[in-house]
Write a protein that holds these residues in place. Structure first.
Motif: not given
Lengths: 401, 260
Positions: A49, A52-53, A57, A261-262, A265-266, A269
């Motif tokens: 995370q 990615i962040s 984000t 990107t979110k 990321s999800d 995750t």
């Protein structure tokens, strides 16, 4: 009553240290494995995370072409133009800023040192889309941006390799074919998911286009999305706008791609979380096997200690007390195993965290759960042998050889 | 345990408070049958027996004569199939498993042929064990445990495990464990069976002393006439019945064969 039982159980465990240790080994390994796996899994998720962040984000990355590794045949889709950037910023609701990027690699030279790095041309919107404070110096002014002046903001890796310990701001160095003034140094971001983020030289996009790439083409746009808007809604209006501007009609495929990107990321995750669960489930099986180990040894122990049970019954222990003794013994053993397992897990985690390059975390929840399970295992797998011990007839038990 | 505590109040120590005509232990027509159907075996065929408080009784008889079965019933380890067993005038044959355990805990002490001490456990911890089940605190356990060890002359050996003690010493620890709760009755199952004659005499003298000085009723199973000679009363079993009871006027003196 309970105090007595506890004394008896502890005395009995102390009399057979080796056997007790071997009995609890399964629990030690089980609890250790569960806690280690879950903790490291969560740490890995956190690391993913984080990396990615580090891309920012709520950012949509827009590139020409049909995504990674596709669109091999046919003419190359056109790059974006500065007008596209303006149109997106003006026409789509929920967009905070649009930062165009033009990238190239070049060798930077300062006095004796040289360093090959990435030159990124962008606008001040870059700092709006993904806040990146400066460690020293300043950003370029709108005037410098409009003029395409050769001013640089450098990342910390570049600073270290080119300027060593000296203050870089105000220094002039060569990059590619041009000379550039350092006006600012970025704060350290560290290692991201896609390499060293601090190995970067930022310049006004016009300077890069004029001096390096030689065109007004834009290979990448970073589109910042307002927190209040959903990235997928913005993504779909962005797609409509770009299709319109690039004259893509009907059933034709997009000749550009939008990277959320979110969303990535999800996805990552949820993947790492699922992997953590699978590994934890495997570890939990070893915990149950450990419980069966306890039951096994306790059953052997009941047979081996039949005479002892007979003695206890003869001198006036009631069945319930014998049952409680064996049950408490099993619970004390499994709880001890649980505690040792927790300590073992912390040691393994401390050893693996630097190797796996994940942040060290302590999760009280999984520690408590693992310990509670070990105690429950003691009760569940201790009950059957204990009941068998308590049901013995004192005369037969005393006669047992 | 209303029954047992009631007994406790009625009989402070010794048997003196109990009415003179009520013996400590009474068996009336006690039978014991093992197994069912074809394999059925009647170990006791109607035993009548009175044992007075403060007596020292030796139980003798060949194997299968019913003496061990009788001892198990007297020790509340087993229940009769029929008949009555009264302890201080209270019926025991109707008590359940836990109630009999409480009776053992409060009034009975056991000494076995094989000593039956807990291994890897110090003499003191072995002796303390019955006190633990009584719920005595640590200090009381220690004090009473050491006092019991002193009575058997092993107080200096309190921290030795059975493996570090001789057979005679182990049996004395077992006796200390049996008497630490100040029981009314000490049941000894061939206490000298595993000992040489010198140690056997020491154990018998110890039992005689406890019977005399602490007023503990002793019931002892033995094969050896030499040991039975220490008792005041000798009960002979034969074929599941009491064969004969003899009173010895000079206990401790080994009778010549044929002279009684």
């Amino acid at each position: 009553m309970f105090g007595t039982t506890l004394i008896l159980a502890i005395r009995s465990i102390r009399r057979h240290v080796l056997r007790s240790f071997l009995t609890t080994l399964g629990i030690i390994i089980g609890v250790g494995a569960v806690v280690t796996m879950v903790t490291l899994g969560k740490a890995t998720t956190a690391a993913v995370q984080q990396s990615i962040s580090s891309l920012g984000t709520n950012i949509l990355q827009v590139r020409p072409g049909q995504g990674f590794g596709r669109g091999g045949g046919g003419p190359r889709p056109p790059d974006f133009k500065p007008e596209d950037v303006e149109a997106i910023a003006d026409q789509i609701a929920g967009v905070t800023a649009v930062a165009p990027q033009a990238q190239t690699t070049a060798t930077a030279i300062y006095e004796g040192a040289n360093w090959s790095t990435t030159v990124t041309g962008t606008t001040l919107a870059y700092f709006t889309v993904q806040p990146w404070p400066l460690a020293s110096g300043r950003t370029w002014t709108p005037a410098e941006q409009a003029a395409g002046k050769a001013v640089c903001i450098i990342g910390n890796t570049v600073r270290q390799n080119l300027f060593r310990s000296t203050d870089a701001v105000g220094k002039r160095f060569r990059i590619g074919a041009i000379s550039c003034d350092v006006i600012g140094v970025l704060t350290t971001r560290g290692q991201g998911g896609f390499g060293d983020q601090d190995d970067v030289v930022l310049m006004p996009i016009k300077a890069v286009q004029r001096r390096f790439t030689g065109s007004r083409d834009i290979r990448l746009m970073l589109v910042g999305v307002d927190q209040a808007y959903s990235t997928s809604a913005v993504q779909s209006s962005l797609t409509d706008l770009l299709r319109e501007r690039r004259n893509i009609t009907g059933g034709k495929d997009d000749d550009f791609n939008i990277f959320d990107t979110k969303q990535i990321s999800d996805t990552l995750t949820s993947t790492t979380t699922m992997l953590t669960r699978i590994v934890a489930a495997v570890a939990a099986i070893s915990l149950v096997v450990g419980g069966i180990g306890i039951m096994n040894i306790m059953l052997v122990s009941v047979t081996e200690r039949t005479r002892e049970i007979g003695i206890r019954l003869a001198i006036g222990a009631v069945a319930r007390e014998v049952l409680m003794q064996f049950l408490v013994e099993a619970v004390v053993l499994s709880c001890l195993g649980g505690i040792i397992g927790l300590i073992l897990a912390q040691a393994i985690i401390a050893a693996l965290v630097p190797l796996m390059q994940v942040p060290w975390t302590f999760d009280p929840q999984i520690n408590i759960i693992a310990f509670a399970i070990s105690a429950v295992i003691g009760v569940v797998f201790g009950y059957f042998p204990a009941r068998r011990a308590a049901a013995l007839n004192p005369i037969d038990a005393l006669r047992h050889e | 345990m209303a029954v047992a505590s009631g007994v406790r109040v009625a009989a402070s120590r010794a048997g003196a408070v109990v009415a003179a005509d009520a013996p400590l232990i009474q068996l009336r027509g006690v039978t014991k049958t093992y197994g069912t159907g074809a394999t059925q075996f009647q170990a006791l065929k109607g035993v009548d027996l009175d044992i007075a408080a403060g007596d020292f009784v030796a139980v003798m008889g060949p194997s299968g004569s019913g003496k061990s079965t009788t001892m198990n019933i007297l020790g509340c380890l087993d229940v009769p199939s029929g008949g009555n067993f009264l302890f201080r005038g209270h019926h025991v044959e109707t008590l359940d498993r836990d109630q009999r355990a409480m009776l053992r805990r409060r009034y009975l002490g056991f000494v076995f042929q094989g000593f039956n001490l807990l291994s890897r456990t110090t003499a003191l911890e072995n002796v303390e064990l019955p006190l633990l089940y009584r719920g005595e605190d640590k200090r009381t356990r220690r004090d009473l445990g050491m006092a019991a060890l002193e009575k058997v002359g092993l107080d200096k050996w309190w921290d030795h495990t059975p493996a570090e003690l001789s057979g005679g010493q182990q049996q004395r620890v077992a006796i200390a464990r049996a008497i630490v709760t100040s029981p009314d009755v000490l049941l000894a199952d061939e206490p000298t069976g595993n000992l040489d004659s010198e140690r056997s005499v020491e154990i018998m003298e110890l039992l005689t002393g406890l019977n005399r000085d602490s007023n503990i009723t002793v019931l002892m199973v033995t094969h050896e006439p030499d040991m039975a000679a220490f008792a005041r009363t000798v009960i002979h079993f034969k074929d599941g019945l009491v064969d004969r009871i003899e009173a010895q006027h000079r206990p401790g003196v080994v009778p010549e064969m044929g002279v009684n």
